[in-house]
Enzyme design. Structure first.
Site, PDB file in Angstrom:
ATOM      1  N   ASN A   1       1.669   1.552   4.155  1.00  0.00           N
ATOM      2  CA  ASN A   1       2.232   0.337   4.752  1.00  0.00           C
ATOM      3  C   ASN A   1       2.153  -0.837   3.790  1.00  0.00           C
ATOM      4  OD1 ASN A   1       2.812   1.279   7.522  1.00  0.00           O
ATOM      5  ND2 ASN A   1       0.596   1.540   7.649  1.00  0.00           N
TER       6      ASN A   1
ATOM      7  N   THR B   1      -4.800   4.817   2.898  1.00  0.00           N
ATOM      8  CA  THR B   1      -4.302   6.157   2.589  1.00  0.00           C
ATOM      9  C   THR B   1      -5.409   6.959   1.899  1.00  0.00           C
ATOM     10  OG1 THR B   1      -2.083   5.239   2.322  1.00  0.00           O
ATOM     11  CG2 THR B   1      -2.482   7.438   1.425  1.00  0.00           C
TER      12      THR B   1
ATOM     13  N   ASP C   1      -5.296  -3.183  -5.259  1.00  0.00           N
ATOM     14  CA  ASP C   1      -5.837  -3.398  -3.917  1.00  0.00           C
ATOM     15  C   ASP C   1      -7.360  -3.409  -3.934  1.00  0.00           C
ATOM     16  OD1 ASP C   1      -5.811  -0.685  -4.615  1.00  0.00           O
ATOM     17  OD2 ASP C   1      -5.454   0.013  -2.575  1.00  0.00           O
TER      18      ASP C   1
ATOM     19  N   GLY D   1       0.810  -1.203   0.000  1.00  0.00           N
ATOM     20  CA  GLY D   1       0.000   0.000   0.000  1.00  0.00           C
ATOM     21  C   GLY D   1       0.841   1.249   0.000  1.00  0.00           C
TER      22      GLY D   1
END
Length: 260
Positions: free
Chosen positions: A11, A132, A109, A8
């Site tokens: 993270n 995010t 994602d 990501g």
């Protein structure tokens, strides 16, 4: 053992599966610059901490929204596990039609989350990922990703406030005891958290109104737990949804290769 990796913007989360069981997971910051050797040390450290054998890794699958770290990360994986990962992207089998104007624009994602939510919880389903960015993706009853919404995540909103107002301090993102806040810190917390609760609730309501039928709402992501008890329309919070989705996609592609 199957290794699944979600890269990501903030993270990276790594999960290890034995069969269908997620036996452990680890996280590290994505944007910290690392060479392939440093990635190798990171992966080795995780395995040593949990007393796992890197040689037990049979295959690896990765979903990434940060292309610039992938060269070093993949080379680090090769050094530790001796394997090149399967990457979620064009050409990979997901079992999910992407009915967007340009399917290639949809982040890996989001596709992984949508696959996981539909396969685990059924459809129609609205999938929220509090990362995010905060994303809202609608998967219809036939398992097609039909539409989505994307907003700045609550941390981005907080960062923008700190960066553009010279006298405002950096604060922890948490819900204050009351929206009737009486000092600068709780004023900011109330605006960020209560404002975000309102935004999430409104977007879910408007999307469900357009969908026009009962839809399950599944949430995941770092800040998802904060909103679970605040937004009545969220039915399920699954913090490992993305890792589970990666395993599902891995298995679909493994089965496809075996049929050839």
């Amino acid at each position: 053992m199957i290794l699944v990796i979600d890269v990501g913007n903030t993270n990276t989360e790594v999960g290890a599966f034995e069969g269908d069981e997620l036996i452990t997971s680890w996280r590290f910051m994505t944007k910290t610059p690392r060479t392939s050797d440093e990635f190798a040390v990171t992966f080795k450290g995780f395995f040593q901490t949990d007393e796992l054998d890197p040689k037990a890794v049979e295959s690896i699958i990765v979903a990434s929204v940060v292309p610039d770290v992938m060269h070093s990360m993949i080379n680090g994986m090769k050094k530790v596990f001796g394997r090149t990962p399967l990457e979620v992207g064009p050409g990979i089998k997901t079992g999910m039609p992407i009915l967007m104007n340009d399917p290639t624009e949809v982040g890996a994602d989001r596709i992984v989350d949508a696959v996981a939510a539909y396969n685990l919880y059924g459809g129609p389903v609205l999938v929220l990922d509090f990362g995010t960015a905060t994303t809202y993706d609608y998967v219809n009853e036939n398992g097609a990703l039909v539409a989505g919404v994307m907003t700045p995540g609550i941390q981005i909103s907080a960062n923008a406030l700190f960066a553009n107002a010279a006298k405002l301090p950096s604060i922890a993102i948490r819900k204050p005891e009351t929206i009737m806040a009486k000092d600068t810190e709780t004023n900011m917390q109330a605006g960020l958290v209560y404002g975000y609760i309102g935004q999430v609730s409104y977007i879910i309501d408007k999307m469900c109104e357009k969908i026009g039928e009962s839809v399950k709402v599944v949430a995941t992501g770092g800040y998802g737990r904060m909103f679970l008890d605040e937004v009545d329309s969220i039915d399920i919070f699954d913090p490992k949804l993305t890792l589970k989705g990666l395993k599902i996609i891995h298995d679909k592609n493994l089965a496809s290769r075996r049929r050839k």
